[in-house]
Design an enzyme around this catalytic site. Structure first.
Site, short mmCIF file in Angstrom:
data_model
loop_
_atom_site.label_atom_id
_atom_site.label_comp_id
_atom_site.label_asym_id
_atom_site.label_seq_id
_atom_site.Cartn_x
_atom_site.Cartn_y
_atom_site.Cartn_z
N GLY A 278 -5.75 -1.64 -15.66
CA GLY A 278 -6.10 -2.97 -14.92
C GLY A 278 -6.88 -3.65 -15.43
O GLY A 278 -7.32 -4.66 -14.78
N PRO A 321 -4.95 1.72 -19.68
CA PRO A 321 -4.79 0.29 -20.13
C PRO A 321 -3.09 0.01 -20.67
O PRO A 321 -2.72 0.69 -21.43
CB PRO A 321 -5.55 0.10 -21.14
CG PRO A 321 -5.90 1.35 -21.85
CD PRO A 321 -5.65 2.35 -20.86
N ARG A 323 -1.42 -3.82 -19.91
CA ARG A 323 -1.78 -5.21 -20.27
C ARG A 323 -2.76 -5.42 -21.25
O ARG A 323 -2.31 -6.19 -22.22
CB ARG A 323 -2.07 -5.76 -18.88
CG ARG A 323 -2.09 -7.26 -19.04
CD ARG A 323 -2.87 -7.94 -17.74
NE ARG A 323 -2.44 -7.32 -16.60
CZ ARG A 323 -1.63 -7.75 -15.81
NH1 ARG A 323 -0.78 -8.81 -16.06
NH2 ARG A 323 -1.43 -7.06 -14.68
N CYS A 391 19.04 -21.33 -11.82
CA CYS A 391 19.45 -22.16 -10.44
C CYS A 391 18.40 -21.54 -9.47
O CYS A 391 18.84 -21.05 -8.43
CB CYS A 391 20.88 -21.67 -10.06
SG CYS A 391 22.14 -22.12 -11.18
N GLU A 392 17.29 -22.07 -9.67
CA GLU A 392 16.21 -21.90 -8.79
C GLU A 392 15.08 -22.80 -9.12
O GLU A 392 14.55 -22.93 -9.93
CB GLU A 392 15.63 -20.22 -8.79
CG GLU A 392 14.90 -19.69 -7.84
CD GLU A 392 15.03 -18.66 -7.15
OE1 GLU A 392 16.54 -18.18 -7.25
OE2 GLU A 392 14.26 -18.00 -6.54
N TYR A 421 4.44 -6.77 -19.03
CA TYR A 421 5.12 -6.97 -17.59
C TYR A 421 6.03 -8.27 -17.91
O TYR A 421 6.39 -9.05 -16.84
CB TYR A 421 4.12 -7.28 -16.52
CG TYR A 421 3.32 -6.11 -16.31
CD1 TYR A 421 3.87 -4.91 -16.15
CD2 TYR A 421 1.83 -6.12 -16.67
CE1 TYR A 421 3.04 -3.91 -15.81
CE2 TYR A 421 1.26 -4.88 -16.69
CZ TYR A 421 1.76 -3.83 -16.23
OH TYR A 421 0.85 -2.76 -16.11
N1 LLP Z 1 -2.23 3.29 -14.51
C1 LLP Z 1 -1.51 2.98 -12.86
C2 LLP Z 1 -1.51 4.07 -12.12
C3 LLP Z 1 -0.65 1.94 -12.70
O1 LLP Z 1 -0.22 1.68 -11.69
C4 LLP Z 1 -0.87 0.81 -13.77
C5 LLP Z 1 -0.11 -0.61 -13.47
C6 LLP Z 1 -1.58 0.91 -14.90
C7 LLP Z 1 -2.23 2.18 -15.09
C8 LLP Z 1 -1.66 -0.15 -15.78
O2 LLP Z 1 -2.03 -1.40 -15.50
P1 LLP Z 1 -2.44 -2.60 -16.60
O3 LLP Z 1 -3.66 -1.95 -17.25
O4 LLP Z 1 -1.52 -2.65 -17.32
O5 LLP Z 1 -3.21 -3.63 -15.62
N2 LLP Z 1 3.45 -6.32 -12.70
C9 LLP Z 1 2.20 -6.79 -12.33
C10 LLP Z 1 1.26 -5.43 -12.94
C11 LLP Z 1 1.41 -4.25 -12.12
C12 LLP Z 1 0.66 -3.10 -12.50
C13 LLP Z 1 1.11 -1.75 -11.82
N3 LLP Z 1 0.34 -0.56 -12.28
C14 LLP Z 1 1.96 -7.74 -13.23
O6 LLP Z 1 2.58 -8.22 -14.03
O7 LLP Z 1 0.45 -8.36 -13.30
#
Ligand code: LLP
Length: 463
Positions: A278, A321, A323, A391-392, A421
């Site tokens: 996150g 991590p 993202r 088309c949106e 993502y």
């Molecule tokens: N661990 C778990 C249990 C998760 O559910 C997630 C992301 C991560 C790690 C990795 O999170 P990150 O470090 O990548 O933020 N599609 C959305 C993000 C959805 C994240 C879902 N879970 C976007 O594009 O912002």
């Protein structure tokens, strides 16, 4: 920034009154190192290069739209996370951000583990040779077949997400004659969003088991009694694109409290906690993300402090991590197709991709940056909205940005920080062909996920 309501709905409501959205003071040719991957620079002719390769050459060879992933940056970020957390912690890259077999190999080479959340991600990880014990398996509704596959492969941990799953995984492991290492995912009542978090958020969401009302304690009780399970720890993931460490601190504190309760009730000190992923990245120059070493220090300080005060041994920490590792390492390259100036509003710049290769703007109102990259320009800044070819009307890639006023069809523009993502959430809307991911490193480019073809589309359509 003021916004005026629009009868056609919120998508149309953010029309800026004239003079309200002011041009940036910065030179549009400048590339802010915060949002571009590390090897990106402009050559003496003003064209952008990545990994020592010029974008026009890349576009010629691989076409547009395409994602270009800076491999050495990806590897450097993996190492930065691994080094920051050190030998007493584990870094699991969250494959949902972007996963391919090449990525799995890089992770192995750089010493990272992998978090997968579906049978497809698990298959990719195993196929690319990730040792099963370095895989964590997530998901709020893993199918029986997925659990069987994970148990059979011998994944290092399954993160249990519900009471049904505790029983399911225990049953499957027992039947397979094994004891599956598991963590229980708890919802700690912290909901974090980019710049703020709410520590008292109610548990109105589908993931995990609530700490509240003794739910998590009951889950632990059950997991500890089942022969098929070896409970190794507690897991918490509080959100995504977070900058404020305060949410993680509250989460860590609540997880440690649970560990203390478990010790008091069962005489067991669980050896691990996972604080999820996150961590935020810079999509625009306004964003100010934390470095891995700051994050590692903040998390380990709080866990150590809380454990000391509860008289617990400090558990092994893991983080996930996604993202923060892959996000900044890629940009999407587009060719400009049409340009429509709307008097007094903005100029619509249409590119050859759109919401099928980046749904995040439409889905989350995400902000991105954009730059003219096939050349530099001394022209005045013009306020643009970069839109796709779908088309949106919500098919927006970059909602508000400035590009040089001499922008012309055929120019290449790039949107940075699209490593996470974007390809992983890409779709075939309007039968778009999903773009390739091209890894660039030391003057060489190689396709790691190829462009979809019409044959690919037609193969699925069995007539
Ligand atoms: N661990 C778990 C249990 C998760 O559910 C997630 C992301 C991560 C790690 C990795 O999170 P990150 O470090 O990548 O933020 N599609 C959305 C993000 C959805 C994240 C879902 N879970 C976007 O594009 O912002």
């Amino acid at each position: 920034m003021s916004r005026s309501a629009h009868p056609a709905g919120p998508r149309h409501a953010d029309v800026y009154p004239e003079g309200h959205y002011t041009a940036p003071a910065t030179d549009l040719n400048e590339l802010d190192a915060k949002v571009w991957s590390r090897t990106v620079t402009r050559d003496e002719d003003g064209a952008l290069t990545v990994g020592g390769m010029e974008v026009a050459r890349l576009a010629e060879e691989f076409g547009t739209p395409a994602y270009f992933l800076d491999e050495s940056d990806f590897r450097a970020r993996c190492r930065a996370w691994a080094d920051a957390f050190g030998a007493d912690a584990d870094v699991f890259y969250a494959g949902k951000a972007f996963l391919s077999r090449a990525v799995v190999r890089w992770l192995q080479e750089e010493g990272l583990n992998l978090d997968v959340c579906s049978g497809g991600e698990l298959a990719t990880a195993l196929d690319a040779g990730m040792p099963a014990e370095r895989i964590a398996f997530h998901g709020n509704n893993k199918t029986v077949a997925e659990i069987e596959r994970a148990v059979e492969a011998g994944v290092g941990r399954i993160v249990l997400d519900s009471f049904q799953e505790i029983a399911r995984v225990a049953h499957i492991a027992q039947r397979a004659g094994t004891r599956q290492r598991v963590q229980i995912r708890v919802t700690v009542g912290v909901e974090a969003h980019t710049h703020e978090f709410i520590a008292t958020a109610h548990e109105d969401q589908k993931f995990g088991i609530a700490l509240a009302d003794g739910q998590a304690a009951e889950a632990v009780r059950r997991a500890l009694t089942l022969d098929g399970l070896e409970l190794i720890g507690i897991h918490s993931h509080i959100g995504s694109q977070i900058f404020d460490m305060a949410g993680f601190e509250v989460s860590a504190r609540r997880v440690v409290q649970l560990l203390a309760e478990i010790r008091d009730e069962h005489g067991v000190e669980l050896p691990e906690i996972d604080l999820g992923g996150g961590l935020g990245i810079a999509y625009t120059s306004e964003d100010d993300p934390r470095e891995p070493h700051e994050i590692a220090k903040a998390l380990s300080d709080i866990v150590t402090r809380e454990c000391e005060s509860a008289g617990l041994r400090t558990p092994r920490i893991s983080v996930e991590p996604g993202r923060a590792i892959v996000g900044p390492t890629a940009f999407t390259l587009y060719e400009v197709g049409t340009i429509k100036p709307l008097e007094g509003l903005r100029t619509y710049v249409s590119v050859d991709g759109g919401m099928s290769d980046n749904i995040r703007t439409a889905l989350y109102d995400a902000e991105y940056s954009v730059a003219l990259v096939s050349r530099s320009s001394e022209a005045e800044p013009m306020l643009v909205r970069v839109v796709g070819k779908h088309c949106e009307s919500g098919d927006i890639v970059v909602k508000d940005a400035f590009l040089p006023a001499d922008l012309a069809p055929g120019d290449l523009i790039a949107v940075p920080a699209t490593g996470a993502y974007c390809r992983s959430m890409a779709s075939n809307y309007n039968h778009a062909l999903r773009p390739p991911v091209v890894a660039v490193r030391d003057g060489q480019a190689r396709v790691i996920v190829r462009r979809e073809t019409e044959e690919d589309l037609l193969r699925l359509d069995v007539g």
